[in-house]
Design a protein around this motif. Structure first.
Motif, PDB file in Angstrom:
ATOM      1  N   ASP A 148      12.061 -12.792 -36.757  1.00 53.99           N
ATOM      2  CA  ASP A 148      11.652 -12.041 -37.950  1.00 53.99           C
ATOM      3  C   ASP A 148      10.134 -11.845 -37.917  1.00 53.99           C
ATOM      4  N   GLU A 149       9.430 -12.438 -38.905  1.00 56.93           N
ATOM      5  CA  GLU A 149       7.978 -12.243 -38.945  1.00 56.93           C
ATOM      6  C   GLU A 149       7.248 -13.242 -38.050  1.00 56.93           C
ATOM      7  N   PHE A 150       7.910 -14.344 -37.767  1.00 59.36           N
ATOM      8  CA  PHE A 150       7.235 -15.469 -37.099  1.00 59.36           C
ATOM      9  C   PHE A 150       7.165 -15.266 -35.587  1.00 59.36           C
ATOM     10  N   VAL A 151       5.936 -15.308 -35.071  1.00 63.99           N
ATOM     11  CA  VAL A 151       5.755 -15.177 -33.627  1.00 63.99           C
ATOM     12  C   VAL A 151       5.779 -16.572 -33.011  1.00 63.99           C
ATOM     13  N   ALA A 152       6.829 -16.873 -32.257  1.00 64.00           N
ATOM     14  CA  ALA A 152       6.984 -18.218 -31.686  1.00 64.00           C
ATOM     15  C   ALA A 152       6.192 -18.362 -30.395  1.00 64.00           C
ATOM     16  N   VAL A 153       6.163 -17.295 -29.604  1.00 60.93           N
ATOM     17  CA  VAL A 153       5.401 -17.306 -28.355  1.00 60.93           C
ATOM     18  C   VAL A 153       4.670 -15.977 -28.242  1.00 60.93           C
ATOM     19  N   ARG A 154       3.352 -16.063 -27.982  1.00 63.44           N
ATOM     20  CA  ARG A 154       2.551 -14.848 -27.961  1.00 63.44           C
ATOM     21  C   ARG A 154       1.900 -14.675 -26.586  1.00 63.44           C
ATOM     22  N   ASP A 155       2.162 -13.561 -25.955  1.00 62.27           N
ATOM     23  CA  ASP A 155       1.463 -13.148 -24.746  1.00 62.27           C
ATOM     24  C   ASP A 155       1.353 -14.265 -23.702  1.00 62.27           C
ATOM     25  N   ALA A 156       2.490 -14.834 -23.330  1.00 61.13           N
ATOM     26  CA  ALA A 156       2.463 -15.908 -22.335  1.00 61.13           C
ATOM     27  C   ALA A 156       2.512 -15.305 -20.933  1.00 61.13           C
ATOM     28  N   ASN A 157       1.530 -15.667 -20.121  1.00 58.87           N
ATOM     29  CA  ASN A 157       1.493 -15.241 -18.730  1.00 58.87           C
ATOM     30  C   ASN A 157       1.411 -16.480 -17.850  1.00 58.87           C
ATOM     31  N   VAL A 158       2.490 -16.752 -17.134  1.00 61.18           N
ATOM     32  CA  VAL A 158       2.529 -17.968 -16.321  1.00 61.18           C
ATOM     33  C   VAL A 158       3.194 -17.631 -15.009  1.00 61.18           C
ATOM     34  N   ARG A 159       2.658 -18.185 -13.927  1.00 61.44           N
ATOM     35  CA  ARG A 159       3.392 -18.094 -12.669  1.00 61.44           C
ATOM     36  C   ARG A 159       3.642 -19.506 -12.165  1.00 61.44           C
ATOM     37  N   ILE A 160       4.903 -19.850 -12.025  1.00 59.06           N
ATOM     38  CA  ILE A 160       5.279 -21.177 -11.557  1.00 59.06           C
ATOM     39  C   ILE A 160       5.781 -21.035 -10.133  1.00 59.06           C
ATOM     40  N   GLU A 161       5.154 -21.786  -9.221  1.00 52.64           N
ATOM     41  CA  GLU A 161       5.469 -21.633  -7.801  1.00 52.64           C
ATOM     42  C   GLU A 161       6.799 -22.319  -7.459  1.00 52.64           C
TER      43      GLU A 161
ATOM     44  N   GLY B 232       2.568 -29.572 -25.687  1.00 52.90           N
ATOM     45  CA  GLY B 232       2.023 -29.153 -26.969  1.00 52.90           C
ATOM     46  C   GLY B 232       2.688 -29.903 -28.097  1.00 52.90           C
ATOM     47  N   PRO B 233       2.094 -29.864 -29.293  1.00 55.81           N
ATOM     48  CA  PRO B 233       2.708 -30.534 -30.437  1.00 55.81           C
ATOM     49  C   PRO B 233       3.981 -29.806 -30.854  1.00 55.81           C
ATOM     50  N   SER B 234       4.791 -30.437 -31.719  1.00 55.71           N
ATOM     51  CA  SER B 234       6.035 -29.785 -32.120  1.00 55.71           C
ATOM     52  C   SER B 234       5.723 -28.486 -32.858  1.00 55.71           C
ATOM     53  N   GLY B 235       6.527 -27.475 -32.616  1.00 55.06           N
ATOM     54  CA  GLY B 235       6.321 -26.180 -33.241  1.00 55.06           C
ATOM     55  C   GLY B 235       5.319 -25.298 -32.509  1.00 55.06           C
TER      56      GLY B 235
ATOM     57  N   TYR C 257       9.281 -28.590 -17.333  1.00 55.73           N
ATOM     58  CA  TYR C 257       9.412 -29.748 -18.200  1.00 55.73           C
ATOM     59  C   TYR C 257       8.692 -29.487 -19.508  1.00 55.73           C
ATOM     60  N   ILE C 258       9.371 -29.815 -20.609  1.00 57.92           N
ATOM     61  CA  ILE C 258       8.798 -29.609 -21.932  1.00 57.92           C
ATOM     62  C   ILE C 258       8.492 -30.959 -22.532  1.00 57.92           C
ATOM     63  N   THR C 259       7.310 -31.148 -23.047  1.00 61.36           N
ATOM     64  CA  THR C 259       7.014 -32.434 -23.667  1.00 61.36           C
ATOM     65  C   THR C 259       5.859 -32.321 -24.660  1.00 61.36           C
ATOM     66  N   HIS C 260       5.845 -33.269 -25.607  1.00 59.81           N
ATOM     67  CA  HIS C 260       4.669 -33.367 -26.469  1.00 59.81           C
ATOM     68  C   HIS C 260       3.846 -34.577 -26.073  1.00 59.81           C
ATOM     69  N   ASP C 261       4.327 -35.274 -25.006  1.00 62.01           N
ATOM     70  CA  ASP C 261       3.686 -36.512 -24.571  1.00 62.01           C
ATOM     71  C   ASP C 261       2.754 -36.193 -23.407  1.00 62.01           C
TER      72      ASP C 261
ATOM     73  N   ASP D 276       2.654 -30.957 -11.373  1.00 59.33           N
ATOM     74  CA  ASP D 276       1.669 -30.301 -10.509  1.00 59.33           C
ATOM     75  C   ASP D 276       0.724 -29.479 -11.378  1.00 59.33           C
ATOM     76  N   HIS D 277       1.301 -28.763 -12.336  1.00 56.26           N
ATOM     77  CA  HIS D 277       0.502 -27.987 -13.265  1.00 56.26           C
ATOM     78  C   HIS D 277       1.025 -28.154 -14.680  1.00 56.26           C
ATOM     79  N   VAL D 278       0.102 -28.034 -15.637  1.00 57.64           N
ATOM     80  CA  VAL D 278       0.449 -28.195 -17.038  1.00 57.64           C
ATOM     81  C   VAL D 278      -0.056 -26.973 -17.795  1.00 57.64           C
ATOM     82  N   ALA D 279       0.785 -26.455 -18.714  1.00 59.96           N
ATOM     83  CA  ALA D 279       0.313 -25.425 -19.639  1.00 59.96           C
ATOM     84  C   ALA D 279       0.233 -26.074 -21.013  1.00 59.96           C
ATOM     85  N   VAL D 280      -0.945 -26.050 -21.629  1.00 59.65           N
ATOM     86  CA  VAL D 280      -1.097 -26.650 -22.954  1.00 59.65           C
ATOM     87  C   VAL D 280      -0.953 -25.537 -23.982  1.00 59.65           C
ATOM     88  N   MET D 281      -0.046 -25.757 -24.956  1.00 55.64           N
ATOM     89  CA  MET D 281       0.241 -24.709 -25.937  1.00 55.64           C
ATOM     90  C   MET D 281      -0.150 -25.127 -27.337  1.00 55.64           C
ATOM     91  N   ARG D 282      -0.543 -24.125 -28.112  1.00 59.02           N
ATOM     92  CA  ARG D 282      -0.809 -24.355 -29.534  1.00 59.02           C
ATOM     93  C   ARG D 282      -0.425 -23.112 -30.300  1.00 59.02           C
TER      94      ARG D 282
END
Lengths: 309, 370
Positions: B17-30, B39-42, B192-196, B205-211
Motif C-alpha cells: 500500500d503506502e508503506f515502502v518496505a524496501v527502497r532502491d536496493a542494488n546488490v550483487r551477490i557472487e 538490520g533492526p526489526s522492520g 542470511y538475514i539477521t539482526h545480530d 563474506d559480505h554484509v549489507a546493513v539496512m535501515r
C-alpha cells in the motif's frame, strides 16, 4: 482420598459457590438428561408392547422381541428377514454418509479460505454470512428448499427457460432436494471444526512446502489435510450423527417412496403407538452410528481425545 | 550439489500500500558467497528475503538469479530454498520424510528418497535418527534437519531467515561455525538475514546493513566495523561512543570536530570523504576498545578528560563508564593485562585514542538500540 483432594482443588480453584453450581449442573445434566432417559429407553426397548392394564402384570417380562423384529420381521415373514426396515436403515446410513462426504467437500475450501487466506474484515464478513442464514428456522428452510426444487421451482423454471430440459426434473423423488437440504443444514457444523483445525496451522508450514516444490494440491494432501484430521473427524462425526438422526428434513424433502429411518421410529412411537419397538429402533440407530464412527476413526487413526482439540 | 549461483537485486522496490518496505536496493551477490542482510526489526531485510524466494513480487526493479529475471516465477519453481525463522518442520512427518519432502514432490520413489535422506543425515551428523519425529529432537538438531531439508531440494541459493534466533547463546555460537562449515562444503550461495551483528560479522563474506528499507552500506565485516558509511551503521554494528559536533577543519582525510568534550581529531570515513565539509554537523565515533588510559604521545585533540562513574570487570576485559564535565558519557573497554585500571568510581582520568581509529561521519540517524 485422591478423589477428595481433586474435589477440594476444584472447589478452591472456582470458589465454593461456582464450583458447587458447576458440579450440580453437570451432574444433573449427565444423570437426568442423558443417562436416566437413555436407560429408560433401553428398558422400554426390552419390553413387550402390552396394553396399559397388563403392564406390571405376569406377562410384562424382558424380551429381545423388538430387536428380533427389526431383523426378521413378523413371524411367518416369507423373506426370512425384515426387508423393509433393514432396507430403510441401510439406505439411511449410506445417505447420511453421502451427505457427510458432500458436506466435507463443500466446506473444506470454505474453511481453508476463512482460516488461512481471508484477512480482517473479509474474514468477519464471511463468518457472518455463514451464520446469518441459520436465523431462519429449520422447518422454514426445508420448505424453502422444497419450493426451490419443486416442479415449478426456481431451478426447474430456469432450466426450462434456458431450454436445457424439456420436462421438469423431479428433484424431490430423486432425493436431490433431501441431500441438498441436509447438506445445507449442517454446513456450519462442518465449517467450524475444520476452521478451528486449519486456523492453528502455521502459515510457514504451507510456505515451506511450497518453497520445496509442492504444487497447491500436494500442499493440501500432504500438509493441510493431515493436520486438520481431528477437525475433519469432529465435523464429519457431528454431521453424520445429525444427518442420520434428522427428522424434519426427510419429512418435508424426502421422496414419497423413500423413508428415512427416523421416520420409521417416529411412526412406531406416534402412529403405531408401539413405544417399545420405537425405543428399540432408536437404540439400534444410536449404536450403529456410534460403532460406525468409531470404526472410521480407527481407520483414519484418530483418537477420541484429539477431536476435542 | 548444484553449486552456487549469483543473485542480483536491481533497483528493487517493494511496497505494501503506502508503506515502502524496501527502497532502491542494488546488490550483487557472487556465486558461493555467504551474504548477510543485517538490520533492526522492520528494516526490510525479511521483505528482501521473501522477494528473492518468490513469496513476494517486487513493486518495481528485478531479482535476477544466475542472470535470469525471476519475475512471476513462483517459490516452488525457483532455485532457492528458504529456512524459516521457526524452521517450519513438518510435525506429522518423521525426520527422514521431512528431509526428503522435496524429492517426494518430484515424484522420486520411497527407496531412493530414504537413501538420499540418509546421506543428508550423515552430512548433518544425525545418522540413524531418520525415523524419529521432529519433536523428539533438540533445538540444534532441528536446526540441522531444516538445513538438510532445504539442501535436499538441491537449491543453488539457500536463504536463511534468522534461523538461529530461537537457540540459546552457546548453541547459537556453535551453529554459526557449523553453518559456515556446511556452506563451504556444499559451495552454495547463502543469503542470511539477521539482526545480530555478531552473527553477520563472523559468518559472512559480505554484509549489507539496512535501515528503514534502505541499504546503508555493503562491505565485508572489517569494512563495516572499521569504516562505516553512515552514522547508523557506526552505531548499529558493535558498540560505539558517538560524540556529535561541528567540523572545524579538514586536512588530508582527517577532520577536527568541536564536540562537547572539546576539539577531537578523527579520520573521515571513506564513504564520507566527499560529503563532509568544514562547518557541517558531524559525529565522531570512537569504539570503546579504541580508547585507552595509556596517554603517552596523545595530544589534547586525542584525549578526553572524564570522571569514572562505573566499572565492570568481565575477565578478559574491563569496561569503564566515564562522564565528561559537559555531560557526555563514554564507554571504555580495556584488555585485562594484569594491571589495575583506575583509582575507582569518582576518580578523574584521561582517556586517549588513535585518531586513525576514530571515525568522523556526517550527522545522521543513530541506531535506536543505543
Amino acid at each position: 482420598m485422591a478423589k477428595r483432594s481433586w474435589l477440594g482443588g476444584f472447589l478452591d480453584r472456582n470458589g465454593q459457590a461456582l464450583g458447587l453450581y458447576i458440579l450440580l449442573a453437570v451432574s444433573f445434566w449427565l444423570l437426568f438428561l442423558i443417562i436416566l432417559p437413555q436407560l429408560a429407553m433401553i428398558d422400554f426397548s426390552l419390553r413387550h408392547d402390552l396394553p396399559a392394564a397388563q403392564q406390571g402384570g405376569p406377562q410384562d417380562v424382558w424380551t429381545f422381541e423388538n430387536y428380533r423384529h427389526f431383523i426378521f420381521g413378523l413371524p411367518g415373514n416369507p423373506d426370512g428377514w425384515n426387508r423393509l426396515d433393514v432396507g430403510v436403515f441401510g439406505r439411511t446410513i449410506v445417505a447420511a454418509a453421502f451427505v457427510t462426504i458432500l458436506n466435507l467437500v463443500i466446506c473444506y475450501p470454505v474453511a481453508y479460505y476463512l482460516a488461512q487466506v481471508a484477512r480482517g474484515r473479509q474474514a468477519r464478513v464471511m463468518a457472518v454470512a455463514l451464520v446469518v442464514p441459520y436465523w431462519v428456522n429449520e422447518i422454514l428452510r426445508a420448505f424453502a428448499f422444497r419450493i426451490i426444487f419443486g416442479a415449478t421451482g426456481v431451478i426447474n423454471s430456469t432450466l426450462l427457460t434456458l431450454g436445457i430440459i424439456d420436462l421438469p426434473i423431479d428433484f424431490i423423488r430423486a432425493d436431490i432436494a433431501l441431500y441438498a437440504g441436509l447438506g445445507y443444514a449442517y454446513v456450519l457444523l462442518m465449517v467450524f471444526p475444520l476452521y478451528n483445525a486449519i486456523e492453528s496451522l502455521d502459515r510457514n508450514q504451507i510456505e515451506a512446502a511450497r518453497d520445496l516444490g509442492a504444487p497447491w494440491w500436494r500442499i493440501h494432501t500432504r500438509i493441510v489435510l493431515p493436520f486438520a484430521k481431528p477437525g475433519i473427524t469432529s465435523g464429519c462425526t457431528m454431521v453424520f450423527m445429525l444427518a442420520a438422526g434428522a427428522l424434519a428434513a426427510p419429512q418435508i424433502l424426502g421422496g414419497p417412496s423413500n423413508l428415512w429411518f427416523t421416520q420409521l421410529i417416529y411412526g412406531q412411537f406416534f402412529e403405531s403407538v408401539n413405544w417399545p419397538r420405537g425405543a428399540a429402533y432408536a437404540i439400534i440407530l444410536l449404536v450403529a452410528c456410534t460403532l460406525l464412527v468409531l470404526l472410521v476413526m480407527r481407520l483414519f487413526k484418530v483418537r477420541l481425545g484429539e477431536i476435542g482439540k | 550439489m548444484a553449486g552456487g549461483v549469483s543473485v542480483e537485486l536491481d533497483r528493487l522496490l517493494v511496497q505494501f500500500d503506502e508503506f515502502v518496505a524496501v527502497r532502491d536496493a542494488n546488490v550483487r551477490i557472487e556465486p558461493g558467497e555467504f551474504f548477510s542482510f543485517l538490520g533492526p526489526s522492520g528494516c526490510g531485510k525479511t521483505t528482501i528475503l521473501r522477494t528473492i524466494s518468490g513469496f513476494l513480487e517486487p513493486t518495481s526493479g528485478a531479482v535476477r538469479i544466475d542472470g535470469k529475471d525471476m519475475a512471476f516465477i513462483g517459490p516452488n519453481k525457483r532455485p532457492t530454498a528458504l529456512i524459516f525463522q521457526n524452521l517450519a518442520l513438518f510435525p506429522l512427518m518423521t525426520v527422514w520424510e521431512n528431509i526428503a519432502f522435496a524429492l517426494e514432490m518430484k515424484g522420486v520413489g520411497a527407496a531412493d528418497r530414504r537413501k538420499h535422506a540418509d546421506e543428508l543425515l550423515a552430512l548433518i551428523a544425525l545418522d540413524g535418527q531418520g525415523d524419529k519425529y521432529v519433536h523428539e529432537l533438540s533445538g540444534g538438531q532441528k536446526q540441522r534437519v531444516a538445513i538438510a531439508r532445504a539442501l535436499c531440494a538441491e537449491p543453488s541459493v539457500l536463504l536463511l531467515d534468522e534461523p538461529l534466533s530461537a537457540l540459546d547463546l552457546k548453541l547459537r555460537q556453535h551453529m554459526r561455525t557449523e553453518l559456515r562449515t556446511i556452506q563451504r562444503r556444499v559451495g552454495l550461495t547463502f543469503i542470511y538475514i539477521t539482526h545480530d551483528q555478531g552473527e553477520a560479522l563472523t559468518m559472512s563474506d559480505h554484509v549489507a546493513v539496512m535501515r528503514e528499507g534502505v541499504i546503508e552500506q555493503i562491505g565485508d565485516g572489517r569494512t563495516i566495523y572499521d569504516d562505516p558509511a553512515t552514522a547508523f551503521v557506526a552505531s548499529f554494528v558493535g558498540e560505539n561512543n558517538a560524540l556529535p559536533g561541528r567540523v572545524a577543519e579538514i586536512r588530508d582525510g582527517v577532520a577536527l570536530v568541536d564536540t562537547s568534550v572539546g576539539r577531537l581529531r578523527a579520520r573521515i570515513a571513506t564513504a564520507a570523504r566527499d560529503r563532509l565539509r568544514t562547518d557541517a554537523e558531524a559525529i565522531v565515533f570512537i569504539r570503546p576498545e579504541a580508547l585507552d588510559l595509556d596517554i603517552a604521545g596523545a595530544s589534547a585533540e586525542t584525549t578526553i578528560q572524564a570522571t569514572v562513574i562505573g566499572e565492570e570487570f568481565e575477565g578478559p576485559n574491563m569496561h569503564l563508564q566515564l562522564r565528561h564535565d559537559g555531560g557526555a558519557e563514554l564507554r571504555v573497554s580495556l584488555v585485562n593485562k594484569g594491571r589495575t585500571g583506575t583509582a575507582g568510581i569518582g576518580s578523574s582520568l584521561a582517556a586517549a585514542f588513535d585518531p586513525m581509529k576514530a571515525v568522523a561521519l556526517p550527522s545522521g540517524a543513530l541506531s535506536a538500540e543505543e
